[in-house]
Design an enzyme around this catalytic site. Structure first.
Site, PDB file in Angstrom:
ATOM      1  N   MET A  39      -5.927  -7.039 -12.051  1.00  0.00           N
ATOM      2  CA  MET A  39      -7.200  -7.039 -11.225  1.00  0.00           C
ATOM      3  C   MET A  39      -8.451  -7.951 -11.963  1.00  0.00           C
ATOM      4  O   MET A  39      -9.494  -7.787 -11.603  1.00  0.00           O
ATOM      5  CB  MET A  39      -7.733  -5.568 -11.027  1.00  0.00           C
ATOM      6  CG  MET A  39      -6.702  -4.825 -10.205  1.00  0.00           C
ATOM      7  SD  MET A  39      -7.295  -3.455  -9.433  1.00  0.00           S
ATOM      8  CE  MET A  39      -7.881  -2.275 -10.652  1.00  0.00           C
TER       9      MET A  39
ATOM     10  N   HIS B 294      -8.017  -9.221 -20.566  1.00  0.00           N
ATOM     11  CA  HIS B 294      -8.289  -8.953 -22.050  1.00  0.00           C
ATOM     12  C   HIS B 294      -7.002  -9.145 -22.644  1.00  0.00           C
ATOM     13  O   HIS B 294      -5.942  -9.388 -22.033  1.00  0.00           O
ATOM     14  CB  HIS B 294      -9.020  -7.582 -22.119  1.00  0.00           C
ATOM     15  CG  HIS B 294      -8.359  -6.670 -21.509  1.00  0.00           C
ATOM     16  ND1 HIS B 294      -6.977  -6.107 -21.833  1.00  0.00           N
ATOM     17  CD2 HIS B 294      -8.203  -5.586 -20.445  1.00  0.00           C
ATOM     18  CE1 HIS B 294      -6.457  -5.261 -20.799  1.00  0.00           C
ATOM     19  NE2 HIS B 294      -7.745  -4.838 -19.996  1.00  0.00           N
TER      20      HIS B 294
ATOM     21  N   HIS C 276      -3.777  -7.621 -21.043  1.00  0.00           N
ATOM     22  CA  HIS C 276      -3.059  -8.389 -19.963  1.00  0.00           C
ATOM     23  C   HIS C 276      -2.327  -9.583 -20.673  1.00  0.00           C
ATOM     24  O   HIS C 276      -1.101 -10.103 -20.369  1.00  0.00           O
ATOM     25  CB  HIS C 276      -4.355  -9.234 -19.000  1.00  0.00           C
ATOM     26  CG  HIS C 276      -5.122  -8.282 -18.405  1.00  0.00           C
ATOM     27  ND1 HIS C 276      -6.219  -7.924 -18.627  1.00  0.00           N
ATOM     28  CD2 HIS C 276      -4.812  -7.188 -17.228  1.00  0.00           C
ATOM     29  CE1 HIS C 276      -6.964  -6.865 -17.736  1.00  0.00           C
ATOM     30  NE2 HIS C 276      -5.888  -6.645 -16.977  1.00  0.00           N
TER      31      HIS C 276
ATOM     32  N   GLN D   6      -6.677   0.728  -3.473  1.00  0.00           N
ATOM     33  CA  GLN D   6      -6.439   1.494  -4.632  1.00  0.00           C
ATOM     34  C   GLN D   6      -7.684   2.091  -5.070  1.00  0.00           C
ATOM     35  O   GLN D   6      -7.485   3.036  -5.963  1.00  0.00           O
ATOM     36  CB  GLN D   6      -5.488   0.746  -5.767  1.00  0.00           C
ATOM     37  CG  GLN D   6      -6.144  -0.188  -6.439  1.00  0.00           C
ATOM     38  CD  GLN D   6      -5.050  -0.639  -7.448  1.00  0.00           C
ATOM     39  OE1 GLN D   6      -4.415  -1.808  -7.073  1.00  0.00           O
ATOM     40  NE2 GLN D   6      -5.226  -0.375  -8.782  1.00  0.00           N
TER      41      GLN D   6
ATOM     42  N   GLY E 223       1.698  -2.606 -18.012  1.00  0.00           N
ATOM     43  CA  GLY E 223       1.465  -1.881 -19.234  1.00  0.00           C
ATOM     44  C   GLY E 223       1.540  -0.449 -19.466  1.00  0.00           C
ATOM     45  O   GLY E 223       1.246   0.325 -18.118  1.00  0.00           O
TER      46      GLY E 223
ATOM     47  N   GLN F  91       1.517   4.700 -13.332  1.00  0.00           N
ATOM     48  CA  GLN F  91       1.787   3.381 -12.172  1.00  0.00           C
ATOM     49  C   GLN F  91       2.994   2.846 -12.390  1.00  0.00           C
ATOM     50  O   GLN F  91       3.547   2.428 -11.261  1.00  0.00           O
ATOM     51  CB  GLN F  91       0.594   2.424 -12.462  1.00  0.00           C
ATOM     52  CG  GLN F  91       0.673   1.165 -11.984  1.00  0.00           C
ATOM     53  CD  GLN F  91      -0.407   0.424 -12.068  1.00  0.00           C
ATOM     54  OE1 GLN F  91      -1.399   0.583 -11.447  1.00  0.00           O
ATOM     55  NE2 GLN F  91      -0.439  -0.596 -12.929  1.00  0.00           N
TER      56      GLN F  91
ATOM     57  N   VAL G 193      -2.263  -2.091 -25.631  1.00  0.00           N
ATOM     58  CA  VAL G 193      -2.819  -2.840 -26.681  1.00  0.00           C
ATOM     59  C   VAL G 193      -4.332  -2.143 -26.957  1.00  0.00           C
ATOM     60  O   VAL G 193      -4.960  -1.775 -25.958  1.00  0.00           O
ATOM     61  CB  VAL G 193      -3.265  -4.392 -26.413  1.00  0.00           C
ATOM     62  CG1 VAL G 193      -3.964  -5.149 -27.195  1.00  0.00           C
ATOM     63  CG2 VAL G 193      -1.831  -5.005 -26.048  1.00  0.00           C
TER      64      VAL G 193
ATOM     65  N   ARG H 235     -12.505  -1.959 -17.534  1.00  0.00           N
ATOM     66  CA  ARG H 235     -13.520  -0.968 -17.465  1.00  0.00           C
ATOM     67  C   ARG H 235     -14.371  -0.559 -18.603  1.00  0.00           C
ATOM     68  O   ARG H 235     -15.498  -0.189 -18.688  1.00  0.00           O
ATOM     69  CB  ARG H 235     -13.026   0.402 -16.958  1.00  0.00           C
ATOM     70  CG  ARG H 235     -12.517   0.549 -15.314  1.00  0.00           C
ATOM     71  CD  ARG H 235     -12.575   1.774 -14.800  1.00  0.00           C
ATOM     72  NE  ARG H 235     -12.275   1.787 -13.377  1.00  0.00           N
ATOM     73  CZ  ARG H 235     -10.870   1.740 -12.926  1.00  0.00           C
ATOM     74  NH1 ARG H 235     -10.083   1.752 -13.578  1.00  0.00           N
ATOM     75  NH2 ARG H 235     -10.904   1.725 -11.549  1.00  0.00           N
TER      76      ARG H 235
HETATM   77  P1  AMP Z   1      -5.506  -3.904 -14.299  1.00  0.00           P
HETATM   78  O1  AMP Z   1      -5.903  -5.385 -14.312  1.00  0.00           O
HETATM   79  O2  AMP Z   1      -6.064  -2.984 -15.088  1.00  0.00           O
HETATM   80  O3  AMP Z   1      -4.796  -3.589 -12.987  1.00  0.00           O
HETATM   81  O4  AMP Z   1      -4.210  -4.285 -15.384  1.00  0.00           O
HETATM   82  C1  AMP Z   1      -3.244  -5.096 -15.064  1.00  0.00           C
HETATM   83  C2  AMP Z   1      -2.180  -4.841 -15.881  1.00  0.00           C
HETATM   84  O5  AMP Z   1      -2.266  -4.820 -17.123  1.00  0.00           O
HETATM   85  C3  AMP Z   1      -1.401  -3.324 -15.713  1.00  0.00           C
HETATM   86  O6  AMP Z   1       0.216  -3.339 -15.726  1.00  0.00           O
HETATM   87  C4  AMP Z   1      -1.927  -2.716 -16.943  1.00  0.00           C
HETATM   88  O7  AMP Z   1      -1.107  -1.530 -17.183  1.00  0.00           O
HETATM   89  C5  AMP Z   1      -1.917  -3.728 -17.918  1.00  0.00           C
HETATM   90  N1  AMP Z   1      -2.892  -3.351 -18.779  1.00  0.00           N
HETATM   91  C6  AMP Z   1      -4.201  -2.731 -18.857  1.00  0.00           C
HETATM   92  N2  AMP Z   1      -4.632  -2.504 -20.084  1.00  0.00           N
HETATM   93  C7  AMP Z   1      -3.833  -2.788 -20.759  1.00  0.00           C
HETATM   94  C8  AMP Z   1      -3.797  -2.531 -22.232  1.00  0.00           C
HETATM   95  N3  AMP Z   1      -4.773  -1.886 -22.959  1.00  0.00           N
HETATM   96  N4  AMP Z   1      -2.533  -2.790 -22.883  1.00  0.00           N
HETATM   97  C9  AMP Z   1      -1.474  -3.194 -22.208  1.00  0.00           C
HETATM   98  N5  AMP Z   1      -1.266  -3.527 -20.891  1.00  0.00           N
HETATM   99  C10 AMP Z   1      -2.389  -3.018 -20.238  1.00  0.00           C
END
Ligand code: AMP
Length: 278
Positions: A27, A31, A34, A58, A144, A150, A173, A184
């Site tokens: 999304m 960081h 990702h 979502q 992640g 999820q 991470v 967030r």
């Molecule tokens: P999001 O952009 O938050 O929807 O996350 C996109 C993908 O990155 C999802 O598969 C998350 O689980 C993964 N993700 C988000 N934060 C972390 C993290 N701190 N460590 C590893 N993967 C992450």
């Protein structure tokens, strides 16, 4: 690196690329979490596709869709630096064209925890991931472990619908102080950011208890709540000690467990989890 915005452009771009293809759905507000997914995809794949799409379906009505952080220019730089081949950054109408009227709804595994706290959330996740899987046709997609449920939901969906994309899970991470990286986190005040590592400390207190022989799940939940309670800025939403396969709450810990929680800090909702018991 190619940036495409429509379903048709994406399909055209993918028609001639070398395989295998690895997909990293995001999304945005990218960081190091990702980037760890992209790096793994880079290692496994001849072509890496990252999607950047803040998926309105979502988010609940009172949730933070409008406030979700966005910075496409910075995200594209991060993708370029990480060796991404194709970025898919569509509009909402491109993902859900006029007349769109389908929901992918996963059953029991989507029910508790985040599913209970955020009604409809996993329908939104499963639906958008099904669309992305169909559009990209990747050999593998990377997610992640921070969003543990999820991944379980997406695995169930991919298996049930015979989707040809393998789901790969990567470790969470964290910042040096244990806080799980999350888009967030950008919305925390300095004081909230200073308080936020208590989330991971609380989960660690739980896993330490289990390692020390505690077998009563209620005692582990209590210990987690106690540590969270040491930070007045933190409002817990739920604390769970559950079976990692079914996500059903446990009474006794006789094997592996998933310790997870959701909490608000400064009105920002954060989640995290740790495995316990081997
Ligand atoms: P999001 O952009 O938050 O929807 O996350 C996109 C993908 O990155 C999802 O598969 C998350 O689980 C993964 N993700 C988000 N934060 C972390 C993290 N701190 N460590 C590893 N993967 C992450």
């Amino acid at each position: 690196m190619l940036v495409v915005r429509t379903r048709a452009e994406l399909r055209a771009a993918l028609a001639t690329v070398p395989r295998p293809v690895g997909l990293v759905p995001t999304m945005g507000w990218l960081h190091a979490g990702h980037v760890s997914l992209v790096e793994r995809a880079r290692g496994d794949s001849a072509t890496v596709v990252v999607s950047i799409f803040v998926n309105p379906r979502q988010f609940g009505q009172r949730e933070d869709f409008a406030k979700y952080p966005r910075n496409e220019a910075r995200d594209l730089e991060a993708c370029e630096a990480a060796g991404v081949d194709i970025v898919f950054a569509p509009t909402v109408d491109e993902v859900y064209p006029p007349g769109f009227d389908t929901v992918v709804s996963v059953g029991a595994i989507a029910g508790p925890l985040e599913g209970a706290a955020r009604p409809g959330h996993f329908d939104g996740v499963a639906t958008v991931v099904a669309i992305l899987f169909a559009l990209v046709g990747a050999e593998r997609a990377y997610f992640g472990a921070k969003d543990y449920q999820q991944v379980q939901v997406i695995r169930r969906m991919a298996l049930d619908l015979a989707l040809p994309t393998d789901v790969v899970t990567m470790p969470t991470v964290r910042e040096g102080d244990g806080l799980a990286l999350s888009s967030r986190n950008a919305r925390l005040s300095p004081e909230g950011r200073a308080a936020a590592p208590v989330i991971h400390r609380a989960l660690e207190a739980g896993t330490a208890l289990v390692s020390g022989g505690e077998r009563e799940a209620a005692a582990v939940r209590q210990a987690i709540f106690r540590v969270l309670g040491s930070e007045p800025r933190v409002t817990p939403e739920y604390v769970s000690v559950a079976d990692p396969d079914t996500l059903a709450e446990l009474d006794r810990l006789d094997g592996r467990a998933l310790l997870s929680l959701a909490a608000f800090i400064d009105g920002v909702r954060l989640i995290d989890n740790e495995r316990a018991g081997g």
